[in-house]
Design a protein around this motif. Structure first.
Motif, PDB file in Angstrom:
ATOM      1  N   LYS A  81       9.091   7.635  -1.720  1.00 14.67           N
ATOM      2  CA  LYS A  81       8.365   8.144  -0.549  1.00 14.67           C
ATOM      3  C   LYS A  81       6.858   8.071  -0.776  1.00 14.67           C
ATOM      4  O   LYS A  81       6.102   7.638   0.100  1.00 14.67           O
ATOM      5  CB  LYS A  81       8.804   9.582  -0.269  1.00 14.67           C
ATOM      6  CG  LYS A  81       8.198  10.184   0.984  1.00 14.67           C
ATOM      7  CD  LYS A  81       8.740  11.581   1.215  1.00 14.67           C
ATOM      8  CE  LYS A  81       8.126  12.200   2.467  1.00 14.67           C
ATOM      9  NZ  LYS A  81       8.640  13.585   2.684  1.00 14.67           N
ATOM     10  N   GLN A  82       6.424   8.514  -1.965  1.00 14.32           N
ATOM     11  CA  GLN A  82       4.997   8.450  -2.285  1.00 14.32           C
ATOM     12  C   GLN A  82       4.508   7.015  -2.348  1.00 14.32           C
ATOM     13  O   GLN A  82       3.401   6.702  -1.880  1.00 14.32           O
ATOM     14  CB  GLN A  82       4.746   9.149  -3.617  1.00 14.32           C
ATOM     15  CG  GLN A  82       4.965  10.651  -3.577  1.00 14.32           C
ATOM     16  CD  GLN A  82       4.781  11.297  -4.937  1.00 14.32           C
ATOM     17  OE1 GLN A  82       4.589  10.606  -5.936  1.00 14.32           O
ATOM     18  NE2 GLN A  82       4.851  12.617  -4.997  1.00 14.32           N
ATOM     19  N   ASN A  83       5.346   6.139  -2.923  1.00 15.23           N
ATOM     20  CA  ASN A  83       4.978   4.728  -3.017  1.00 15.23           C
ATOM     21  C   ASN A  83       4.830   4.112  -1.630  1.00 15.23           C
ATOM     22  O   ASN A  83       3.895   3.342  -1.370  1.00 15.23           O
ATOM     23  CB  ASN A  83       6.039   3.978  -3.820  1.00 15.23           C
ATOM     24  CG  ASN A  83       5.600   2.565  -4.161  1.00 15.23           C
ATOM     25  OD1 ASN A  83       4.440   2.322  -4.448  1.00 15.23           O
ATOM     26  ND2 ASN A  83       6.528   1.633  -4.129  1.00 15.23           N
ATOM     27  N   GLN A  84       5.779   4.479  -0.729  1.00 17.68           N
ATOM     28  CA  GLN A  84       5.701   3.955   0.636  1.00 17.68           C
ATOM     29  C   GLN A  84       4.463   4.487   1.352  1.00 17.68           C
ATOM     30  O   GLN A  84       3.809   3.764   2.115  1.00 17.68           O
ATOM     31  CB  GLN A  84       6.972   4.345   1.404  1.00 17.68           C
ATOM     32  CG  GLN A  84       7.077   3.736   2.791  1.00 17.68           C
ATOM     33  CD  GLN A  84       7.082   2.217   2.754  1.00 17.68           C
ATOM     34  OE1 GLN A  84       7.746   1.605   1.908  1.00 17.68           O
ATOM     35  NE2 GLN A  84       6.366   1.593   3.663  1.00 17.68           N
ATOM     36  N   THR A  85       4.157   5.762   1.092  1.00 11.93           N
ATOM     37  CA  THR A  85       2.951   6.354   1.696  1.00 11.93           C
ATOM     38  C   THR A  85       1.696   5.621   1.234  1.00 11.93           C
ATOM     39  O   THR A  85       0.794   5.322   2.030  1.00 11.93           O
ATOM     40  CB  THR A  85       2.858   7.843   1.327  1.00 11.93           C
ATOM     41  OG1 THR A  85       4.032   8.518   1.793  1.00 11.93           O
ATOM     42  CG2 THR A  85       1.640   8.476   1.960  1.00 11.93           C
ATOM     43  N   LYS A 118       1.578   2.530   0.142  1.00  6.77           N
ATOM     44  CA  LYS A 118       1.590   1.193   0.759  1.00  6.77           C
ATOM     45  C   LYS A 118       1.064   1.252   2.189  1.00  6.77           C
ATOM     46  O   LYS A 118       0.287   0.385   2.619  1.00  6.77           O
ATOM     47  CB  LYS A 118       3.005   0.624   0.745  1.00  6.77           C
ATOM     48  CG  LYS A 118       3.465   0.118  -0.610  1.00  6.77           C
ATOM     49  CD  LYS A 118       4.844  -0.497  -0.513  1.00  6.77           C
ATOM     50  CE  LYS A 118       5.305  -1.044  -1.854  1.00  6.77           C
ATOM     51  NZ  LYS A 118       6.684  -1.632  -1.762  1.00  6.77           N
ATOM     52  N   ASN A 119       1.511   2.264   2.933  1.00  7.60           N
ATOM     53  CA  ASN A 119       1.048   2.407   4.315  1.00  7.60           C
ATOM     54  C   ASN A 119      -0.462   2.655   4.362  1.00  7.60           C
ATOM     55  O   ASN A 119      -1.158   2.115   5.227  1.00  7.60           O
ATOM     56  CB  ASN A 119       1.790   3.557   4.997  1.00  7.60           C
ATOM     57  CG  ASN A 119       3.252   3.234   5.249  1.00  7.60           C
ATOM     58  OD1 ASN A 119       3.634   2.067   5.342  1.00  7.60           O
ATOM     59  ND2 ASN A 119       4.077   4.259   5.357  1.00  7.60           N
ATOM     60  N   GLN A 120      -0.940   3.478   3.430  1.00  3.65           N
ATOM     61  CA  GLN A 120      -2.376   3.751   3.401  1.00  3.65           C
ATOM     62  C   GLN A 120      -3.171   2.489   3.072  1.00  3.65           C
ATOM     63  O   GLN A 120      -4.207   2.215   3.704  1.00  3.65           O
ATOM     64  CB  GLN A 120      -2.668   4.850   2.365  1.00  3.65           C
ATOM     65  CG  GLN A 120      -2.180   6.226   2.772  1.00  3.65           C
ATOM     66  CD  GLN A 120      -2.410   7.261   1.691  1.00  3.65           C
ATOM     67  OE1 GLN A 120      -2.774   6.934   0.565  1.00  3.65           O
ATOM     68  NE2 GLN A 120      -2.183   8.529   2.023  1.00  3.65           N
ATOM     69  N   ARG A 121      -2.680   1.718   2.083  1.00  8.84           N
ATOM     70  CA  ARG A 121      -3.374   0.474   1.735  1.00  8.84           C
ATOM     71  C   ARG A 121      -3.347  -0.501   2.899  1.00  8.84           C
ATOM     72  O   ARG A 121      -4.352  -1.168   3.185  1.00  8.84           O
ATOM     73  CB  ARG A 121      -2.724  -0.162   0.495  1.00  8.84           C
ATOM     74  CG  ARG A 121      -3.036   0.556  -0.791  1.00  8.84           C
ATOM     75  CD  ARG A 121      -2.709  -0.324  -1.991  1.00  8.84           C
ATOM     76  NE  ARG A 121      -1.300  -0.658  -2.046  1.00  8.84           N
ATOM     77  CZ  ARG A 121      -0.396   0.047  -2.706  1.00  8.84           C
ATOM     78  NH1 ARG A 121      -0.756   1.135  -3.374  1.00  8.84           N
ATOM     79  NH2 ARG A 121       0.872  -0.325  -2.726  1.00  8.84           N
ATOM     80  N   PHE A 122      -2.192  -0.584   3.580  1.00 14.55           N
ATOM     81  CA  PHE A 122      -2.089  -1.488   4.726  1.00 14.55           C
ATOM     82  C   PHE A 122      -3.077  -1.084   5.820  1.00 14.55           C
ATOM     83  O   PHE A 122      -3.789  -1.937   6.367  1.00 14.55           O
ATOM     84  CB  PHE A 122      -0.663  -1.484   5.274  1.00 14.55           C
ATOM     85  CG  PHE A 122      -0.526  -2.221   6.583  1.00 14.55           C
ATOM     86  CD1 PHE A 122      -0.366  -3.596   6.605  1.00 14.55           C
ATOM     87  CD2 PHE A 122      -0.585  -1.537   7.786  1.00 14.55           C
ATOM     88  CE1 PHE A 122      -0.268  -4.280   7.805  1.00 14.55           C
ATOM     89  CE2 PHE A 122      -0.476  -2.214   8.994  1.00 14.55           C
ATOM     90  CZ  PHE A 122      -0.313  -3.586   9.007  1.00 14.55           C
ATOM     91  N   GLU A 123      -3.094   0.201   6.138  1.00 10.89           N
ATOM     92  CA  GLU A 123      -3.956   0.646   7.239  1.00 10.89           C
ATOM     93  C   GLU A 123      -5.435   0.475   6.883  1.00 10.89           C
ATOM     94  O   GLU A 123      -6.243   0.137   7.759  1.00 10.89           O
ATOM     95  CB  GLU A 123      -3.641   2.100   7.586  1.00 10.89           C
ATOM     96  CG  GLU A 123      -2.273   2.250   8.246  1.00 10.89           C
ATOM     97  CD  GLU A 123      -2.064   3.612   8.857  1.00 10.89           C
ATOM     98  OE1 GLU A 123      -2.939   4.496   8.654  1.00 10.89           O
ATOM     99  OE2 GLU A 123      -1.034   3.804   9.527  1.00 10.89           O
TER     100      GLU A 123
END
Length: 278
Positions: A120-124, A126-131
């Protein structure tokens, strides 16, 4: 619990009664007494009298036979006690193994929760880096777009040159040839940085967000920054001017050109019917 305490008290009593030192003293005393008695009888009486006297001690033979039986019973009891101790030890081992198994199951559940939390933290992240990357690229697009909009005459001239190049034919191959010979060089000369950034931006969105809902969400944000005349220029260029297949073009083609209306309706129908690889 009560049975264990009772058994422990019984075992302590038996251990005291069957103390090896105590038993050794008792049997040593009895054995010495018997030896002394035999010697005394041999000294004081004749053999016949001794035999008669010995027969009178048949009760002692019965006594020692009884002692043998008692010893056998005690041996059986001790074996039974040892077996009971072994069974209790085995039950304790089974209990400990069960507790160990429960601890392992708890540890496995904790590890699974930790793994899910990490994912979950890793996905978060990833989403932050993407955004962060997405909005940086959007800012770059807006900067490029300001320069192009500031040269609105260039946009109009580019679109007019495209229309003049392909307007004389309704054949797809002929349209491609006309675009490459009469309009493509002019478009790429004036919009080179714009087109490169467009290709990089759309490829970034589609490659990072493979699920359609998320993909459409970010494409919609990006495409909202593109004006109507830019869409028309992109429509012709991406359908007719690309020498190589544009990455992910057919993923976003409908979303980008959904509301585009060309001057030549037949061109729009021809290119709408194009499939990947045409």
């Amino acid at each position: 619990m009560f049975s264990d305490l009772q058994m422990a008290s019984e075992n302590n009593l038996i251990d005291k009664l069957l103390n090896p030192k105590l038993l050794l003293r008792i049997f040593s005393t009895l054995f010495g007494f018997v030896i002394c008695l035999i010697i005394f009888l041999h000294i004081e009486y004749s053999t016949d009298k001794v035999g008669q006297f010995g027969d009178s001690f048949g009760v002692l033979t019965s006594f020692f036979s009884g002692v043998t039986v008692i010893g056998l019973l005690i041996t059986i009891y001790l074996q039974r006690r040892d077996l009971e101790i072994a069974r209790r030890s085995l039950r304790n081992q089974i209990r400990e193994l069960k507790q160990t198994r429960d601890q392992i199951e708890i540890s496995n559940k904790e590890l699974e929760l930790s793994r899910k939390e990490f994912q979950k933290q890793n996905q978060t992240l990833k989403n932050q880096r993407f955004e962060n990357t997405f909005f940086n690229m959007l800012s770059i697009h807006i900067g490029i777009n300001k320069d192009i909009i500031g040269r609105s005459a260039t946009l109009i001239n580019a679109y007019s040159k495209i229309v003049q190049a392909v307007d004389e034919t309704n054949d797809l191959n002929a349209m491609k040839i006309a675009y490459h010979t009469k309009a493509r060089v002019f478009v790429e000369q004036d919009f080179d940085s714009y087109l490169k950034h467009f290709n990089a931006f759309t490829e970034f969105i589609c490659s990072q967000k493979k699920r359609p809902p998320n993909q459409h969400k970010y494409l919609k944000i990006y495409f909202a920054q593109i004006s109507e005349i830019e869409r028309k220029i992109l429509y012709y260029h991406l359908h007719l001017g690309s020498v190589f297949p544009v990455p992910y073009f057919y993923f976003y083609r409908d979303a980008l050109f959904k509301e585009v209306v060309l001057q030549n309706v037949s061109h729009q129908q021809i290119m709408n019917n194009m499939k990947a690889g045409d």
